[in-house]
Enzyme design. Structure first.
Site: not given
Ligand code: F6R
Length: 639
Positions: A162-164, A166
């Site tokens: 879950n990258e920036p 998300s």
């Protein structure tokens, strides 16, 4: 609702953090918690549902679980697992797949029923992914939800993938990987261009539903992101901050990963401090930097309004503290890194005697010496010391294939021009070409190719050291055996490396050792190389008299620099010396323009080196000390 935190010391921390002395102890404690959970549920006749992570972080947790299975009979028959994520696309049998990772590190060594293992499927056609993700969520629910989810954290603040950006309520889905995440994975894939751009990951919402969440982080590399995740505002920019909203989360970290938390980094902001010399130095330089003021202009009010009233009362008046720290910093500056002959050395970083020292610079890779301390290296040689340099590893992974071919082509052409026989070389060359043609990303090179690449780096290192002023007999290309061994073996022994290092040290009997002190990456070559030097010195200390008079200086600068309050020797460089250092770095031609392992810094090595030393000089200037073109920084290691 964020939780209440009633403790003064941790008042900046928005979730519970447990700190262990090192990653090994922390991992064992997490493994025991998992084992206790499994056993307590087994006793009630229940299954345990675990959410699992991959990456470097959980490896020792899995190793301890395997040990408990083998030695203590811990059984996984009633355990169901769901892995957080998998690259997309990804074949399960690929070396980099998370299926392979989990099998190698855990599943294949325990008695888990393979039907109870769930890992997102990286082989699906794109149009089937959404349905697969819904089914993954449904399956977790059908087993009663996750009892415990373990997590690592990426430098982007990602949990799972879950990258920036998300969303806090996101579910299992296909995502695009952040550029920094792909850079971090580049080594596993033999180049960033081979890292998939996508992954299937459980969502933050999925993770949140777990009844217990443990996030782990080890090493200084993770310290900045841990500070953000623990103390920062909740924001999609750092997805791990969403964990602050959970009542079931705990961060388990080692001391190095905790170093940037307020209670350790600037403890005067949260509690009464023991004001020893080092803490005072750190606090005063911090205050000057925060207020962008020279040290000698800091006032009582500045101290009082920045958590340093206790220091002002205990050790004040503040002007005396300012002068004391100013002098201490002033005394770190020396143009004589080998000591100034015939000078009073009571306030100097190095001893005046003996006037001519034997110095040895240990360089983990063939270019660390000139990149990180090239100016000091040149100065030591100019000032007439007997300087030796020891290149610890060959650095043979970081040379492009076509450069290696070029050198063999040169050898063939040269031999032909001298009417020398080239038959064997030509066979070798054609084997190399066909190997390179079919080479898979990250495939280990043949021994011949590794030798050529190592020789290329050796030639460059020798050219750099000669340029710095060393005679050939003082240049030692060690090519330590651990470096090649660690490409194929786990748990490499460093015994041979230590013995070789002891032998070299005995032959030089140095008064000064310079060694790379970049410890941020605990598995990195720099740390291993330092430990080898340290082990060698510790053993020699038992038998050899000269060790008593040998000082060990750490240099940094390949990735990051020492903080100002840590620096014990600051060697200023003139604009001319900065140029000479640059030319020494230029001798490392295979590392110029685009190196094989650039890391996540797009600048060339010489630019990084200059920027860093200029920044140290700027900091000294800003604190009110003299303004130099550049400064190389050193810390003394007392062993
Ligand atoms: C792994 C995962 C990632 C890693 C994170 C840290 O399944 O989802 O979030 O936990 O990238 O990786 P390491 O542990 O290699 O530093």
């Amino acid at each position: 609702m964020p939780r209440l935190n009633l403790l003064e010391e941790t008042r900046y921390e928005k979730l519970p953090v447990s700190i262990y002395d090192n990653a090994a102890e922390a991992s064992i404690s997490v493994a025991h918690r998992i084992a206790d959970l499994i056993k307590s549920k087994q006793a009630k006749g229940e299954r345990t549902v675990l959410g699992l992570a991959t990456g470097v972080t959980p490896i020792r947790v899995y190793a301890e679980l395997v040990r408990m299975h083998r030695e203590e009979g811990l059984s996984f028959r009633d355990v169901v697992t769901f892995n957080l994520d998998e690259y997309y696309p990804m074949k399960p049998d690929a070396a980099q797949s998370y299926v392979t990772f989990m099998q190698e590190n855990l599943f294949k060594h325990i008695d888990i029923d393979q039907n109870n293992v769930h890992i997102p499927d990286g082989t699906l056609p794109q149009e089937e992914i959404a349905a697969f993700c819904l089914e993954y969520e449904r399956k977790i629910t059908s087993f009663g939800g996750l009892d415990l989810q373990i997590l690592g954290i990426g430098r982007t603040g990602h949990i799972g993938f879950n990258e920036p950006g998300s969303a806090p309520n996101s579910g299992t889905r296909l995502v695009t990987l952040d550029d920094l995440t792909r850079s971090d994975a580049a080594r596993d894939f033999g180049g960033k261009e081979n890292v998939p751009t996508k992954a299937i990951t459980m969502g933050i919402g999925t993770i949140f539903k777990a009844r217990e969440i443990i996030l782990m982080a080890w090493s200084q590399k993770k310290a900045p992101i841990i500070k953000k995740a623990v103390e920062g505002e909740i924001s999609g920019d750092v997805p791990a901050t969403y964990l602050q909203l959970s009542d079931n989360v705990e961060f388990v970290i080692d001391r190095d990963a905790s170093l940037e938390l307020t209670r350790f980094d600037t403890p005067w902001l949260v509690k009464d401090c023991q004001w020893d010399e080092q803490t005072i130095k750190k606090a005063v330089t911090w205050l000057a930097k925060t207020l962008d003021k020279p040290i000698l202009k800091l006032t009582e009010e500045d101290y009082n309004t920045h958590g340093m009233a206790q220091l002002a009362t205990e050790k004040g008046p503040v002007y005396n503290i300012n002068i004391h720290i100013f002098n201490k910093l002033q005394h770190t500056i020396t143009g004589w890194p080998g000591g100034k002959p015939n000078a009073d050395d009571s306030q100097r970083p190095e001893r005046a005697e003996p006037a001519k020292k034997r110095s040895i610079i240990f360089s983990p890779h063939p270019d660390d010496d000139v990149i990180s301390m090239g100016g000091t290296f040149i100065r030591l040689a100019d000032q007439g010391h007997e300087v030796h340099v020891a290149y610890q590893t060959s650095g043979n992974t970081a040379v492009w294939d076509d450069d290696a071919l070029r050198f063999i082509e040169f050898a063939i052409d040269f031999n032909r021009s001298q009417n020398l026989n080239t038959t064997e070389l030509e066979t070798l060359y054609s084997n190399m070409r066909s190997f390179i043609k079919d080479k898979q990303p990250n495939q280990k090179d043949t021994q011949e190719l590794l030798t050529v690449k190592g020789q290329i780096r050796k030639g460059e290192a020798i050219a750099g050291a000669r340029f710095a002023g060393l005679p050939d007999e003082c240049i030692h290309f060690m090519d330590l055996p651990f470096y090649d061994k660690s490409k194929t073996q786990k748990n490499v022994s460093y015994e041979e490396d230590i013995l070789e290092t002891m032998e070299l040290l005995r032959s030089v009997m140095p008064h000064q050792i310079f060694a790379a002190g970049d410890f941020a990456d605990p598995h990195g070559t720099h740390k291993v190389c330092f430990d080898i030097v340290l082990q060698a010195m510790q053993r020699l200390k038992e038998t050899d008299e000269w060790v008593k008079d040998c000082w060990l200086w750490l240099y940094r600068g390949a990735w990051h620099e020492f903080e100002i309050h840590e620096i014990e020797m600051a060697v200023p460089l003139s604009p001319q010396e900065v140029l000479r250092k640059r030319y020494a770095i230029f001798k490392h031609q295979s590392q110029k323009d685009v190196p094989v392992f650039p890391g996540d810094d797009a600048r060339e090595f010489w630019v990084r080196a200059e920027d860093r030393t200029k920044e140290t000089a700027r900091c000294y200037d800003q604190l009110g000390l003299a303004e130099y073109e550049a400064i190389e920084a050193f810390v003394r290691y007392r062993f």
